[in-house]
Each structure stands twice: as C-alpha cells, then as structure tokens.
Write an enzyme that holds these catalytic residues in place. Structure first.
Site, PDB file in Angstrom:
ATOM      1  N   GLY A  81       0.770  -1.144  -0.120  1.00 13.58           N
ATOM      2  CA  GLY A  81       0.023   0.107  -0.115  1.00 13.58           C
ATOM      3  C   GLY A  81       1.043   1.289  -0.090  1.00 13.58           C
ATOM      4  O   GLY A  81       0.512   2.131  -0.737  1.00 13.58           O
ATOM      5  N   THR A  82       1.808   1.206   0.725  1.00 14.09           N
ATOM      6  CA  THR A  82       2.826   2.350   0.876  1.00 14.09           C
ATOM      7  C   THR A  82       3.363   2.798  -0.499  1.00 14.09           C
ATOM      8  O   THR A  82       3.455   3.846  -1.015  1.00 14.09           O
ATOM      9  CB  THR A  82       3.772   1.941   1.735  1.00 14.09           C
ATOM     10  OG1 THR A  82       3.340   1.669   3.008  1.00 14.09           O
ATOM     11  CG2 THR A  82       4.814   3.484   1.845  1.00 14.09           C
ATOM     12  N   GLN A 188      -7.477   0.254   3.976  1.00 16.27           N
ATOM     13  CA  GLN A 188      -8.310  -0.302   4.910  1.00 16.27           C
ATOM     14  C   GLN A 188      -9.903  -0.402   4.538  1.00 16.27           C
ATOM     15  O   GLN A 188     -10.622  -1.174   5.109  1.00 16.27           O
ATOM     16  CB  GLN A 188      -8.353   0.512   6.079  1.00 16.27           C
ATOM     17  CG  GLN A 188      -7.146   0.654   6.836  1.00 16.27           C
ATOM     18  CD  GLN A 188      -6.970  -0.615   7.424  1.00 16.27           C
ATOM     19  OE1 GLN A 188      -7.519  -1.593   7.558  1.00 16.27           O
ATOM     20  NE2 GLN A 188      -5.373  -0.573   7.881  1.00 16.27           N
ATOM     21  N   GLY A 209      -2.371  -6.092  -0.041  1.00 20.02           N
ATOM     22  CA  GLY A 209      -2.713  -7.441   0.077  1.00 20.02           C
ATOM     23  C   GLY A 209      -2.992  -7.946   1.432  1.00 20.02           C
ATOM     24  O   GLY A 209      -3.854  -8.570   1.682  1.00 20.02           O
ATOM     25  N   THR A 246      10.868  -7.580 -11.704  1.00 16.86           N
ATOM     26  CA  THR A 246      10.124  -8.859 -11.975  1.00 16.86           C
ATOM     27  C   THR A 246       9.016  -8.996 -11.159  1.00 16.86           C
ATOM     28  O   THR A 246       9.098  -8.759  -9.882  1.00 16.86           O
ATOM     29  CB  THR A 246      11.279  -9.689 -11.775  1.00 16.86           C
ATOM     30  OG1 THR A 246      12.313  -9.943 -12.905  1.00 16.86           O
ATOM     31  CG2 THR A 246      10.497 -11.177 -12.186  1.00 16.86           C
ATOM     32  N   CYS A 334       1.654   1.054  12.982  1.00 15.08           N
ATOM     33  CA  CYS A 334       2.848   1.437  12.615  1.00 15.08           C
ATOM     34  C   CYS A 334       3.405   2.746  13.331  1.00 15.08           C
ATOM     35  O   CYS A 334       4.573   2.986  13.526  1.00 15.08           O
ATOM     36  CB  CYS A 334       2.600   2.136  11.193  1.00 15.08           C
ATOM     37  SG  CYS A 334       1.790   0.982  10.044  1.00 15.08           S
TER      38      CYS A 334
HETATM   39  N1  PLP Z   1      -2.357   3.097   4.367  1.00 11.53           N
HETATM   40  C1  PLP Z   1      -3.358   2.510   5.423  1.00 11.53           C
HETATM   41  C2  PLP Z   1      -4.619   3.180   5.724  1.00 11.53           C
HETATM   42  C3  PLP Z   1      -2.888   1.458   6.283  1.00 11.53           C
HETATM   43  O1  PLP Z   1      -3.493   1.114   7.155  1.00 11.53           O
HETATM   44  C4  PLP Z   1      -1.766   0.940   5.922  1.00 11.53           C
HETATM   45  C5  PLP Z   1      -1.149  -0.128   6.648  1.00 11.53           C
HETATM   46  O2  PLP Z   1      -1.332  -0.047   7.997  1.00 11.53           O
HETATM   47  C6  PLP Z   1      -1.075   1.233   4.686  1.00 11.53           C
HETATM   48  C7  PLP Z   1      -1.564   2.257   3.986  1.00 11.53           C
HETATM   49  C8  PLP Z   1       0.402   0.831   4.470  1.00 11.53           C
HETATM   50  O3  PLP Z   1       0.057  -0.264   3.862  1.00 11.53           O
HETATM   51  P1  PLP Z   1       1.199  -1.418   3.405  1.00 11.53           P
HETATM   52  O4  PLP Z   1       1.763  -2.046   4.999  1.00 11.53           O
HETATM   53  O5  PLP Z   1       0.823  -2.393   2.416  1.00 11.53           O
HETATM   54  O6  PLP Z   1       2.554  -0.512   2.951  1.00 11.53           O
END
Ligand code: PLP
Length: 395
Positions: A81-82, A188, A209, A246, A334
């Site tokens: 996600g990041t 989320q 994922g 890849t 986090c």
């Molecule tokens: N955005 C939100 C709202 C999240 O809750 C999170 C992870 O907790 C992320 C982004 C980051 O996702 P990832 O851990 O896949 O990088």
C-alpha cells in the site's frame, strides 16, 4: 509462544493469509517458478495468470474498463500500500510539474502523511485538511484549500485507527472542479466496503494485499484510464512500463484470489463482523467505567473500534491483554513504539489522558462470538487493576 489460544483482534495491522489464498500461490515457488517475461512457455505462460489476478482485483474494485486487447490495464501491481500511495502522489507531481500544491487530510496513514512532510521539506506546499473531535473532515476548510494550483488531493477512504469512512466521492468532485487529480488510500476500505470504480470520480486508488488475507509485500494501484501517469520505479517494461521489476508472481496470484474471496465476504463483514464489533463495544462500555468509543460512531468500518480507557497507558493494557493471548493495538501498529499519542488522535484533539489509553480492536471473518465474549469478560479486570495504580484515575 505458549499453547494458550490466540485471539487476534489486530486485523487492521495485518490479516492471516486465507488457506485458499495460500493454496493458490503455493505452485509458484518450486514448480511454476518461471519469469513471466520469458519467451519460453514455462515462464511466459505465467503472464496469463497475472492477467487473471488483475481481473480479480479489478472485479473487487469494480474497475470494468479494458484496453483494446481486452486487458484490465487500470490495475498496476505494486509491492504494498505504501508504494501505491507514494507512486500516485509522486506521479501527479511529475506529470504536471507546473502545479505544486498537494492536499491531504490531517489523519492520513504515515504512507501518505510522512510523504507529505517530506514533500514540504522539498519545497512543495502541502495543506492538511483538519478534522473535528470525531475525526470527521472539515469540508468547508477543504473547499477553501483546493485551487487551480493543486496537483493532487489525497484523502483516505477509511482511517486505520478510528475506522472512520471519509466522503471520498464528494472530495474527488471538489478536486476536479479545480482541475486537480484525486487519489484515495483505500488500504483499509477495500474488502470491507463495496467499491465501484466504474461509477466513481476517483482517479487513483491504493490497496494492500495483507489487509485482505493475502500475504505481505503485494499491493495494487488503480489508475483511471486516460490519467497522465509517471512511474515511481524505472527499469524493465513490466506492468506495461508503469512499475518496473520482475513480478512477485506468487503474491500477485494470491492477491487475485484474496480479492475474489473478499468480494464474497463483504456481506459477512457488514453483518456478522459488524454485529461482533458492536457486541464488543456494548460489552466493554457496560462493564468498564468511562470507556469511550472514539471516532465517528455512525460512519465507520464494520470491523473497527477504537476505545479510550481514561487515565492508563495503552502499552500497559496491551501487555496485560497479551498475557491472555489477546492481540490488539494502541492506535496504529505503525506508530507503536512511540509513547506520543498518534497524529490521528492529536488531530482529533482527544485529551491526552484518553488518547494514551486508546486501544484499537479490529476484527476479521475469522473471529468468533466466543472470542469476543472472552475479551468482554477479561477486560474489566485489566482496566481496574491498572487504574488502581494510576495517579490520574478519579472515579
Ligand atoms: N494506508 C493505510 C490506511 C494503512 O492502514 C496501511 C497499513 O497499515 C498502509 C497504508 C500501508 O500499507 P502497507 O503496509 O501495505 O505498505
């Protein structure tokens, strides 16, 4: 690890890989390990599996547009996600270098929020839309902030700490009035809320994922067809040149399968899981004095509750819960490790004595009523014991 039963209520931090998902990805390690970019059939044939996974993700988010070869090209696979969040915002700034302004909410996940802080250091004007004490966006302030200089607005669909759901369609419409792109961090939301990108104003959307029973290390970025896009990662021509490197084949296949399962479990999320979450809240509030639900009670993810226990430390509560095998989180996973209340709770103006003792419970389809009842039974004693020692506790 002891043999005590684990009660996992930290699904906004990460989820268990679904057994069906694990089975789907298993052949792609030791058997079908070829490179999808290869000319030979052993590798090359895997590309069709990746395309199938893309189709499954597209179906989950309702992205129905295909290119002239019948491919769902609006979905780009990423590592998390990041990465999706960073790619979306950086792309908007690079695609339209004359516009420098970025707008985001004050309660974004660090994947967006910290990028905002970094962009500021690099000279970009970044504005943060404030929220009220329930974590709801100040829409008037937002409208005042957006202008023709705005390159991109990024507002999360649902908050990872409170579960608050934000009016992303309305925000996208306002952004478009001024010619700005609109991105949403839907990490989320996806899998918990219905999503139909075919009928949406959102230009880019991030998902991950490991929040929906696929493994860690895979995500996706939806980019609406026709949006100018600049890749974050340059190199090979994978993902049609939009994300070099890849492909993480096994995890992409897993994400596809998880997306297929999530599409079917959305109803359960919104009925059975919501019922368990509500049972937990009612049980805690009825048995623990001054337990306070934080966030927008009416408009939240069905699986999330953030409960403030006044006058005690969240870390101590978590440690005592951990001894009983109950996993939850204090604010965002986090941001644990720091004793400062999260930037989300600070933006909401939650008093420190409550913010410090805020515990997030986040459920999944694997939780049972028996587990919830165990938590309701055990929490009052934990809170009473800690409050007994707290100099701040006044009955
Ligand atoms: N955005 C939100 C709202 C999240 O809750 C999170 C992870 O907790 C992320 C982004 C980051 O996702 P990832 O851990 O896949 O990088």
């Amino acid at each position: 690890m002891t043999d005590k039963k684990l009660i996992y209520l930290d699904n906004n931090a990460t989820t268990a890989v679904a057994p069906e998902v694990f089975e789907a990805m298993r052949p792609y390690f030791c058997e079908q390990y070829g490179n999808p970019g290869s000319i030979h059939a052993f590798g090359g044939s895997i590309m069709s599996k990746i395309e199938h996974a893309r189709e499954q993700v597209a179906a989950l988010i309702g992205a129905d547009r295909k290119d002239r070869h019948g491919k769902f090209t609006e979905v780009i696979f990423t590592s998390c996600g990041t990465e999706s969040d960073n790619t979306a915002i950086n792309s908007a700034l690079r695609a339209c270098p004359k516009k420098k302004k970025v707008i985001m909410s004050a309660v974004e996940h660090p994947a967006v929020f910290t990028l905002g802080k970094d962009l500021e250091k690099r000279g970009y004007p970044v504005s943060y839309v404030p929220v009220d004490s329930s974590g709801c966006l100040d829409m008037e302030r937002y409208e005042e902030m957006v202008d023709t200089e705005t390159a991109i607005v990024s507002i999360m669909w649902a908050n990872n700490e409170t579960g608050n759901i934000y009016p992303v369609e309305k925000c996208a419409e306002i952004a478009h009035r001024y010619g700005a792109l609109f991105h949403t961090d839907a990490v989320q939301a996806i899998g918990k809320l219905p999503c139909n990108m075919a009928d949406s104003q959102i230009d880019m959307l991030s998902l991950s994922g490991h929040k929906l029973h696929a493994p860690k290390g895979v995500g996706a970025l939806y980019v609406r067809r026709g949006i100018r896009f600049r890749p974050n990662q340059i190199g090979g021509h994978q993902e049609r040149g939009r994300r070099a490197g890849t492909e993480n084949v096994a995890s992409i296949i897993a994400l596809g399968k998880a997306a297929e399962l999530a599409l079917h479990s959305i109803k359960e999320e919104n009925t059975r899981i919501k019922m368990l979450r509500d049972r937990l809240e009612t049980g805690l509030c009825a048995n623990i004095p001054k337990a306070k639900i934080l966030g927008d009670i009416e408009n939240r993810l069905p699986n999330t509750t953030l409960v403030g226990f006044e006058a005690i430390e969240g870390e101590s509560i978590l440690m005592m819960m951990d001894r009983l095998g109950i996993c939850a989180s204090s604010g965002s996973a986090c941001t644990t490790g720091s004793l400062e209340p999260s930037h989300v709770l600070r933006a909401m103006g939650v008093p420190y004595t409550i913010a410090h003792g805020a515990i997030r419970f986040s459920l999944s389809i694997y939780n049972t009523q028996e587990e919830i009842d165990f938590v309701i039974q055990e929490m009052p004693a934990i809170i009473a014991w800690l409050r007994n020692m707290s100099p701040f506790w006044k009955k």
